[in-house]
Design an enzyme around this catalytic site. Structure first.
Site, PDB file in Angstrom:
ATOM      1  N   ASP A   4      11.586   4.991  -9.308  1.00  0.00           N
ATOM      2  CA  ASP A   4      12.605   5.018  -8.273  1.00  0.00           C
ATOM      3  C   ASP A   4      13.787   4.202  -8.798  1.00  0.00           C
ATOM      4  O   ASP A   4      13.652   3.454  -9.772  1.00  0.00           O
ATOM      5  CB  ASP A   4      12.027   4.425  -6.981  1.00  0.00           C
ATOM      6  CG  ASP A   4      13.063   4.290  -5.892  1.00  0.00           C
ATOM      7  OD1 ASP A   4      13.731   5.294  -5.576  1.00  0.00           O
ATOM      8  OD2 ASP A   4      13.223   3.171  -5.362  1.00  0.00           O
ATOM      9  N   ASP A  11       9.211   1.134  -4.808  1.00  0.00           N
ATOM     10  CA  ASP A  11       9.281  -0.082  -4.007  1.00  0.00           C
ATOM     11  C   ASP A  11       9.005   0.133  -2.527  1.00  0.00           C
ATOM     12  O   ASP A  11       8.942  -0.837  -1.773  1.00  0.00           O
ATOM     13  CB  ASP A  11      10.667  -0.720  -4.156  1.00  0.00           C
ATOM     14  CG  ASP A  11      11.765   0.122  -3.514  1.00  0.00           C
ATOM     15  OD1 ASP A  11      11.765   1.355  -3.711  1.00  0.00           O
ATOM     16  OD2 ASP A  11      12.613  -0.441  -2.800  1.00  0.00           O
ATOM     17  N   ASP A  70      17.012   2.705  -6.588  1.00  0.00           N
ATOM     18  CA  ASP A  70      17.453   1.616  -5.705  1.00  0.00           C
ATOM     19  C   ASP A  70      16.260   0.781  -5.242  1.00  0.00           C
ATOM     20  O   ASP A  70      15.290   1.311  -4.699  1.00  0.00           O
ATOM     21  CB  ASP A  70      18.164   2.184  -4.475  1.00  0.00           C
ATOM     22  CG  ASP A  70      19.409   2.957  -4.828  1.00  0.00           C
ATOM     23  OD1 ASP A  70      20.508   2.463  -4.565  1.00  0.00           O
ATOM     24  OD2 ASP A  70      19.281   4.072  -5.378  1.00  0.00           O
TER      25      ASP A  70
END
Length: 227
Positions: A14, A173, A16
């Protein structure tokens, strides 16, 4: 050359909240859009819990947090958000500590790197370029690259395939990332410092890391299903 000891040929990330702390620039763009609609500003910590579903969803959550929200308001604020964010995409966004070293180590092992993000592909490419990462990744799949986005596993499969395929793992995240990996039947490592709406221990990741210097050892311990 890749060593026989390392279990993956592709590691997808991922963007961001996983590779890059983009919260300050996303917050500035969101608050610029909210201000244009007469809404108060939102603090960066609150924004960290809103990121992960794309820019339009972020604006929707910002409007909901500051008053009423309907599609017409989102339609008005969205181009304001995008214009500001595009112009300031890496003013203060920076890779998390240890990211460069971890990517270098994976590259030295012969591992292909990919990005699978819900950020629009054009914005993901712009951020990667602004960070000097043009040659870092074999594939970048954004939230609008395909007709579906995470947590549908299709973008993750596409990112892995475009990077060359083979045994793969995903690093993220948020619950969006762990749900994506679970849907793809792939192992997922979650960082504990990213953008999420619940404690990291509740994400259901295969493993958790507190710093990117833990990434390679964590990957070494994982099983590697074939793609």
């Amino acid at each position: 050359m890749q060593t026989s000891r390392f279990p993956f040929t592709v590691v997808a990330f991922d963007l961001d909240g996983t590779l890059v702390d983009t919260a300050p620039d996303l917050t500035a763009a969101l608050n610029h859009a909210l201000g244009s609609l007469g809404r108060p500003a939102i603090d960066p910590e609150s924004v960290r819990h809103m990121v992960g579903h794309g820019a339009r969803a972020l604006l929707r959550q910002g409007l909901q947090a500051t008053g009423t929200c309907d599609e017409s308001l989102i339609d008005r604020g969205f181009p304001v958000f995008i214009d500001h964010y595009t112009a300031h995409i890496a003013d203060t966004s920076r890779p998390y500590p240890g990211v460069a070293e971890a990517l270098d180590r994976l590259d030295a092992l012969g591992v292909k790197l990919a990005i699978c993000t819900n950020k629009a592909e054009s914005l993901a490419l712009r951020l990667v370029e602004a960070l000097g990462w043009q040659n870092r990744f074999a594939a970048i799949v954004g939230g609008d690259t395909l007709p579906v986005r995470k947590p549908d596993p299709t973008p993750l499969f596409a990112a892995i395939a475009r990077a060359g395929g083979g045994p793969a793992a995903f690093v993220g995240d948020s619950i969006t990332d762990t749900d994506t990996a679970r849907a793809a039947a792939l192992p997922c490592i979650a960082v504990t410092f990213g953008f999420r709406d619940r404690p990291a221990e509740e994400l259901g990741a295969t493993a958790l890391i507190d710093h990117f210097d833990e990434l390679i050892p964590a990957l070494m311990k994982l099983q590697s299903p074939q793609i």
